[in-house]
Design an enzyme around this catalytic site. Sequence first.
Site, mmCIF file in Angstrom:
data_model
loop_
_atom_site.group_PDB
_atom_site.id
_atom_site.type_symbol
_atom_site.label_atom_id
_atom_site.label_comp_id
_atom_site.label_asym_id
_atom_site.label_seq_id
_atom_site.Cartn_x
_atom_site.Cartn_y
_atom_site.Cartn_z
ATOM 1 N N CYS A 93 0.843 -1.197 0.000
ATOM 2 C CA CYS A 93 0.000 0.000 0.000
ATOM 3 C C CYS A 93 0.879 1.248 0.000
ATOM 4 C CB CYS A 93 -0.966 -0.054 1.196
ATOM 5 S SG CYS A 93 -2.290 1.169 1.121
ATOM 6 N N HIS A 210 -3.483 -5.568 0.875
ATOM 7 C CA HIS A 210 -2.922 -5.788 2.210
ATOM 8 C C HIS A 210 -2.919 -7.271 2.571
ATOM 9 C CE1 HIS A 210 -2.666 -1.612 3.772
ATOM 10 N NE2 HIS A 210 -3.637 -1.385 2.920
ATOM 11 N N GLU A 212 -1.335 -8.667 4.885
ATOM 12 C CA GLU A 212 -1.273 -8.864 6.344
ATOM 13 C C GLU A 212 -2.660 -8.847 6.981
ATOM 14 O OE1 GLU A 212 -0.725 -6.085 4.846
ATOM 15 O OE2 GLU A 212 -1.547 -4.410 6.013
#
Lengths: 244, 735
Positions: A93, A210, A212
């Site tokens: 990002c 993302h 994660e």
Amino acid sequence: MTTTTQSPRVAVVVFPGTWSDADCHHVITNVFNAHADYVWHTESNLSDYDLAILPGGFAHGDHLRPGAIARFSPVMDGIRRMAEEGKTVIGICNGFQVLCEAQLLPGALLRNAHLQYRCQWTNLRVETTDSRFTSLSQQGDVLRVPISHGDGNYFADPDTVAQLERENRIIFRYSTPEGEITPEANPNGALANIAGIVNKNRNVLGMMPHPERCCEPELGGVDGRPIFASMLQHAGVAVPAHTS
Amino acid sequence: MTASDTTLAELSLSRDEYDEIVSRMGREPNEVELGMFGILWSEHCGYKHSRLLLRLFPNEAPWVLIGPGEENAGAVSIGDGLAVVMKVESHNHPSAIEPYQGAATGVGGIIRDIFSMGARPIALLNALFFGPLDERPRNRYLFEGVVAGIGGYGNCIGIPDVAGQVSFAPAYSGNPLVNAMCVGIAKENEIIRASTGGAGNVLLLVGADTGRDGIHGATFASVDLSEESAERRPAVQVGNPFLEKLVLEACLEIAQAGLLVGMQDLGAGGLTSSVIECAARANNGVDIDVARVPRREDGMSAYEVMLSESQERMLLVVPPENVSAAKAICDKWELDCDEIGVVTDGDNAIIRDNGEIVGDMPIAALTEPPAYVLSGIEDPQTAALRDRDLSDLPQPTDWNATLLQMLAAPSLASKRPVYQQYDHQVGNNTVLSPGQADAAVLRIKGTGKGIALTIDVNSRACYLDPYVGGALTVVEAARNLSCVGATPLAITDCLNFGNPEREPIAYQFEQAIRGMAEACRALNIPVISGNVSLYNESADGPIDPTPTVGMVGLLEDLEARCGAGFANEGDRIVLLGASTPELPAGALGASEYLSRVHGTVAGRPDLDIEAEARTQALVRDAIARGLLKSAHDVSEGGLAVAVAESCSIGGIGASLDLGLNENAHIDASLFGEAPARIVVSAPSGNLVALRGLCEQYGVAMYEIGAVGGDALRIGDLIDVPLGDVSGSWEGALLV
């Protein structure tokens, strides 16, 4: 910031305004049982680290434009050295935006075509397994990974895009759940549905989504795991079997 | 010098109040002093018209750590030594003038209330009210500006926006409402107090420079909006979420290092309310010098510095020996940190400008404004509307079209076009996201537990019957939490009303509070924090009474949770609650159906608190036992809309047979809003166990259909393809 002798080691870079640092740290330490340190942006020596994550957020407030000020932070000297030494660098990002501004990756992330911020799940087609970020995936796999950004609209000049294509450096494209590359599957207007690319040496990845945020089932999916598992394995971490 | 009427009007003080100030001071106040009184005696800070009524709310329960008024926000224990800290606040008038910055700074302000207690903010919620989008272009401008402002601030600072309400009604055209809520997590024994502690402690101002923005913001919030309001644009502050992120991290780091005696944000009333409220809590005096406050612009007077509402500022109280350590942390975060004064053992606030005393007031005089007893009388027009007979309404001819018309009602429609502009995941805690369930669910890492969050108000019911509407608002919020499997713990409220000095508004205000209080007691949910926003009136008249309720609940076992979408082909659909699927005409009272289809706000909202308590407890138990695949409360839009939403969320159809009699009021049965009803789905193998539980809790259970197919069918009345159901519901708010 305590350190242990455990190897290899992961640096989670924190700029003023970074906010996915804790999420990345959580995944490395609690999902993959690996070691991670937070590294403040004024630190320029990253020689102790094998892998660096530039997390999401609004580094330096995204003032001027995303990444434009962060690229001058001292930590970017260390990141540049890691990239040159063939170590692993992933920008997620805002981290992708910083890597582009630092010219460690080609192109730029423009304002989303519809001019709005977008937080939603997207589908990413794995374009190649010839990278340390996708070695545990199959080509054509579709990973369900969320985005959260206002400036994710990847752009580069036609020559650069042709070069990325030719050198097989487009790692992820936004697709339908079935893996088709369509305008409807593109959440931000990115050129050629590009969601993630690597540098020429294939050791630096930038991606807008993302991973994660999707490494634990209660958060809605675990498709982020193969990305982390691939790069941790490349760095020499024994990746727990259930996580890849 | 006696203050002129103009001066008093600017400060929203009455002549009687001025005389009271003179009497407490023993002399005429000077300009600085009068300005400070004006701030602290505004409704926003001083609760002049609400203080007595707010005492009606229950505030106590074994799990309550901090109740209302004690600190910047309320706190409850969730076990494991952890506290949930929460508060909601309005930013209505600024948003009416400058929607982006008004909403953004509303979010910024409520975040500071949470981290000023040493808690890490983990969630934002908001309740928004606008005039109908098709009524006038400005309504869409306000709607889009407010949503962009909320996203702009929350996305940048990195706190997920996990739930909310967006409603549209004519009463909000002239005066939109923006209620922002923040929730944080702290260790119980590390909560920071907003107190000056004792004499000798140092007052540090951290964060932004002080400018002329926002002067008289608190008093601006406490008067009616008018044509001239646009000229008060300077009273709207400009937000800097990046700076607040730095202030947030620095303050939490300073708190973690154990350097603090107290901490308080600078919000409404700026330095004045921050310093004075902190000192009042510890019965201390203070001695501050405005010359030490870093300025954004030259030539600011002491008056302006004391009243400025510049954003992203925090007041830290530290012992002298900790000043350098606190400053070092601020340096790391590249923040200004200035010693602006000291705590004294006197009774007075002494304000200096470069050493010269420009204000000297007893703190007790400042912080104890007069409290007014309201006398309300109901507007007879409202009573007439409530008593209207609804039994002879014309029936629609095409129920398919009516269902789609209902699903496309802006207040009912999917809010995806709104929440997809908010980061609702950052923090890696969001387990049930906006649009998936009746409440957001966040995990509490390392505990196996979760918390559920909702924000809700039924303002149409509050308009027609403020007592019942107030109670309904509380029970509906509790129902939302119950539908995800959470046990309600506490409420933070935001009481938005018109001008309480008018009798019909005073009536609404008092009755709504009384109704809310009754429901709180019956369901054992204490009010732990809140905010009052009065004078929400414009040339178009007052807003509907809007007592917004933010509620937190606990899931002891995160794994035992439930969404609102139908899940599996063949699951049985069951209606739980107090009433049969067939409803009498009166059930349309205060309904969205009457408003949407007949253009009428009328009838009597219905309430059954006993049945609510039983039904909600039953659903929580059934979810804990893993019996249910979905649970969705039947509220605005009635049963047909609730089922259609479960179809749309789950991406699967359903077939229902409501067993209606020949003479049934079809409109009421499909769209009536009878209370205490929840529609659930479960595998047929679980129905015996579910029936047993229903008997145990004394709740009626009606099998009304099955999940499956690619259409929504209700008897021979409705047969709509799933794509049309989702299209109407998902598409209504798209630009």
